[in-house]
Design an enzyme around this catalytic site. Structure first.
Site, PDB file in Angstrom:
ATOM      1  N   LYS A  32       0.867  -1.184   0.000  1.00  0.00           N
ATOM      2  CA  LYS A  32       0.000   0.000   0.000  1.00  0.00           C
ATOM      3  C   LYS A  32       0.898   1.227   0.000  1.00  0.00           C
ATOM      4  O   LYS A  32       1.742   1.388   0.883  1.00  0.00           O
ATOM      5  CB  LYS A  32      -0.905  -0.006   1.235  1.00  0.00           C
ATOM      6  CG  LYS A  32      -1.760   1.245   1.357  1.00  0.00           C
ATOM      7  CD  LYS A  32      -2.792   1.117   2.463  1.00  0.00           C
ATOM      8  CE  LYS A  32      -3.642   2.379   2.561  1.00  0.00           C
ATOM      9  NZ  LYS A  32      -4.697   2.274   3.584  1.00  0.00           N
ATOM     10  N   ASP A  85     -12.410   5.463  10.505  1.00  0.00           N
ATOM     11  CA  ASP A  85     -12.872   5.599   9.109  1.00  0.00           C
ATOM     12  C   ASP A  85     -13.525   4.287   8.702  1.00  0.00           C
ATOM     13  O   ASP A  85     -13.382   3.828   7.573  1.00  0.00           O
ATOM     14  CB  ASP A  85     -11.696   5.939   8.194  1.00  0.00           C
ATOM     15  CG  ASP A  85     -12.139   6.290   6.764  1.00  0.00           C
ATOM     16  OD1 ASP A  85     -13.294   6.747   6.596  1.00  0.00           O
ATOM     17  OD2 ASP A  85     -11.354   6.085   5.829  1.00  0.00           O
TER      18      ASP A  85
HETATM   19  N1  LIG Z   1      -3.771  -6.400   1.932  1.00  0.00           N
HETATM   20  C1  LIG Z   1      -4.572  -6.280   0.854  1.00  0.00           C
HETATM   21  N2  LIG Z   1      -4.844  -7.353   0.068  1.00  0.00           N
HETATM   22  C2  LIG Z   1      -5.647  -7.222  -1.011  1.00  0.00           C
HETATM   23  N3  LIG Z   1      -6.223  -6.071  -1.409  1.00  0.00           N
HETATM   24  C3  LIG Z   1      -6.016  -4.970  -0.670  1.00  0.00           C
HETATM   25  C4  LIG Z   1      -5.172  -5.011   0.496  1.00  0.00           C
HETATM   26  N4  LIG Z   1      -5.145  -3.771   1.036  1.00  0.00           N
HETATM   27  C5  LIG Z   1      -5.916  -2.991   0.247  1.00  0.00           C
HETATM   28  N5  LIG Z   1      -6.444  -3.698  -0.784  1.00  0.00           N
HETATM   29  C6  LIG Z   1      -7.329  -3.161  -1.842  1.00  0.00           C
HETATM   30  O1  LIG Z   1      -7.016  -1.803  -2.062  1.00  0.00           O
HETATM   31  C7  LIG Z   1      -8.149  -0.957  -1.789  1.00  0.00           C
HETATM   32  C8  LIG Z   1      -7.708   0.333  -1.106  1.00  0.00           C
HETATM   33  O2  LIG Z   1      -7.059   0.050   0.120  1.00  0.00           O
HETATM   34  P1  LIG Z   1      -7.298   0.919   1.428  1.00  0.00           P
HETATM   35  O3  LIG Z   1      -6.366   0.417   2.472  1.00  0.00           O
HETATM   36  O4  LIG Z   1      -8.748   0.929   1.775  1.00  0.00           O
HETATM   37  O5  LIG Z   1      -6.806   2.363   0.990  1.00  0.00           O
HETATM   38  P2  LIG Z   1      -7.606   3.753   0.741  1.00  0.00           P
HETATM   39  O6  LIG Z   1      -7.061   4.680   1.765  1.00  0.00           O
HETATM   40  O7  LIG Z   1      -7.194   4.141  -0.611  1.00  0.00           O
HETATM   41  O8  LIG Z   1      -9.074   3.511   0.900  1.00  0.00           O
HETATM   42  C9  LIG Z   1      -9.058  -1.821  -0.929  1.00  0.00           C
HETATM   43  O9  LIG Z   1     -10.396  -1.488  -1.114  1.00  0.00           O
HETATM   44  C10 LIG Z   1      -8.780  -3.219  -1.428  1.00  0.00           C
HETATM   45  O10 LIG Z   1      -9.565  -3.507  -2.570  1.00  0.00           O
END
Ligand SMILES: Nc1ncnc2c1ncn2[C@@H]1O[C@H](COP(=O)(O)OP(=O)(O)O)[C@@H](O)[C@H]1O
Ligand SMILES: [Mg+2]
Length: 291
Positions: A121, A227
């Site tokens: 991320k 959040d």
């Molecule tokens: N560990 C993970 N494994 C698989 N998909 C992930 C993972 N972390 C995030 N995602 C995907 O990325 C998207 C955005 O991640 P998130 O942590 O919610 O960041 P944001 O702050 O952009 O909302 C999530 O909705 C999910 O679909």
């Protein structure tokens, strides 16, 4: 991501120059050429050569005012983070994009040692709007100038901190693996986002699991997600829930912690009422939380 395309082409000198700009940005919004000479130890000609390459790759910006100043773009910062993760033998391969949020990009990666699939991320606070930066005001108040890169690094550090506490406490979050600059490597979550699910056999059971998570992270670890919504909850095939996306978590010594805690609880209860017709008596939940 631009960094993925160019990182293989970068030379040691490019990375060293990126590093020097990063160091300079602690003091300057745009780092003067003269400071870069000191940080890098390069001759003027060499420094000019690498800076021009970095500009061509669109990894840095040049601003000509009274002096020539340079600053990292997100793409340049990405290169520094990815390079560190590769050098530390954390990740090797990159796959496709898993998610584009407002303030982060998430990609598939391959872990160097286990060869397992994982996720990286990369925080991009302030990409959508500089307005969001206000959320981070409390811990940036004493800085003279703030860059989006700096705040994105803080967001990643904060998120990683909460994930470590919760994961060690046995709560269901992705396993935090490594953090560098504005990036976090974590275990890959298999499943379906709660927001995409239209049918659940026993929605009340899933809702209870989410409330249990909120309760345990608050009661045992003083962590409030703040959040929480159907967009930050994954439901696995065997109907476990995984909660993620923690950069804006607050601790229960926050003066308004009850507001954020109630909002998290309300968001989830409201979603289950709308989508799955599960009615929650909120006061009973608040009572259990003693808020
Ligand atoms: N560990 C993970 N494994 C698989 N998909 C992930 C993972 N972390 C995030 N995602 C995907 O990325 C998207 C955005 O991640 P998130 O942590 O919610 O960041 P944001 O702050 O952009 O909302 C999530 O909705 C999910 O679909
Ligand atoms: Mg999210």
């Amino acid at each position: 991501m631009k960094a993925l395309n160019v990182i293989k082409e970068l030379r040691e000198g490019d990375l060293h120059t990126l590093n020097s700009i990063e160091r300079g940005m602690k003091k300057h919004l745009y780092v003067p050429f003269s400071s870069l000479k000191v940080y890098s130890g390069y001759t003027e000609e060499d420094l000019e050569f690498y800076l021009n390459r970095l500009i061509d790759y669109e990894l840095i910006n040049l601003k000509r005012t009274a002096y020539k100043g340079y600053k990292l773009r997100f793409s340049g910062y990405d290169c520094l983070a990815l390079n560190a993760l590769i050098k530390a033998d954390i990740i090797e391969g990159f796959g496709h994009k898993l998610g584009v949020g407002k303030e982060a990009d998430v990609y598939d990666v391959l872990l160097s040692n286990s060869k397992e699939r994982a996720a990286i991320k990369i925080h991009r606070v302030g990409r959508a709007s500089f307005h969001h930066i206000k959320r981070y005001r409390t811990y940036i108040s004493n800085r003279k100038h703030i860059s989006k890169l700096y705040i994105s690094r803080l967001a990643a550090q904060r998120e990683y901190e909460a994930m470590n506490i919760l994961y060690s406490g046995g709560l269901s979050v992705p396993k935090p693996i490594f953090q560098n600059r504005h990036s976090i490597v974590m275990s890959f979550m298999n499943g379906e986002l709660l927001s995409n699910i239209n049918y659940l056999d026993k929605p009340q059971k899933i809702l209870n699991k989410i409330f249990d998570f909120i309760y345990l992270s608050f009661n045992n670890h003083d962590i409030i997600h703040s959040d929480l919504s159907e967009f930050n909850i994954m439901v696995t095939d065997d109907l476990e829930v995984i909660i993620f996306d923690f950069p804006q978590w607050i601790s229960s010594d926050h003066p308004q912690y009850t507001f954020y805690l109630k909002r998290d609880i309300f968001n989830i209860a409201n979603f289950f009422r709308r989508k799955f017709k599960v009615i929650t008596e909120l006061n009973n939940i608040y009572e259990k939380f003693e808020i």
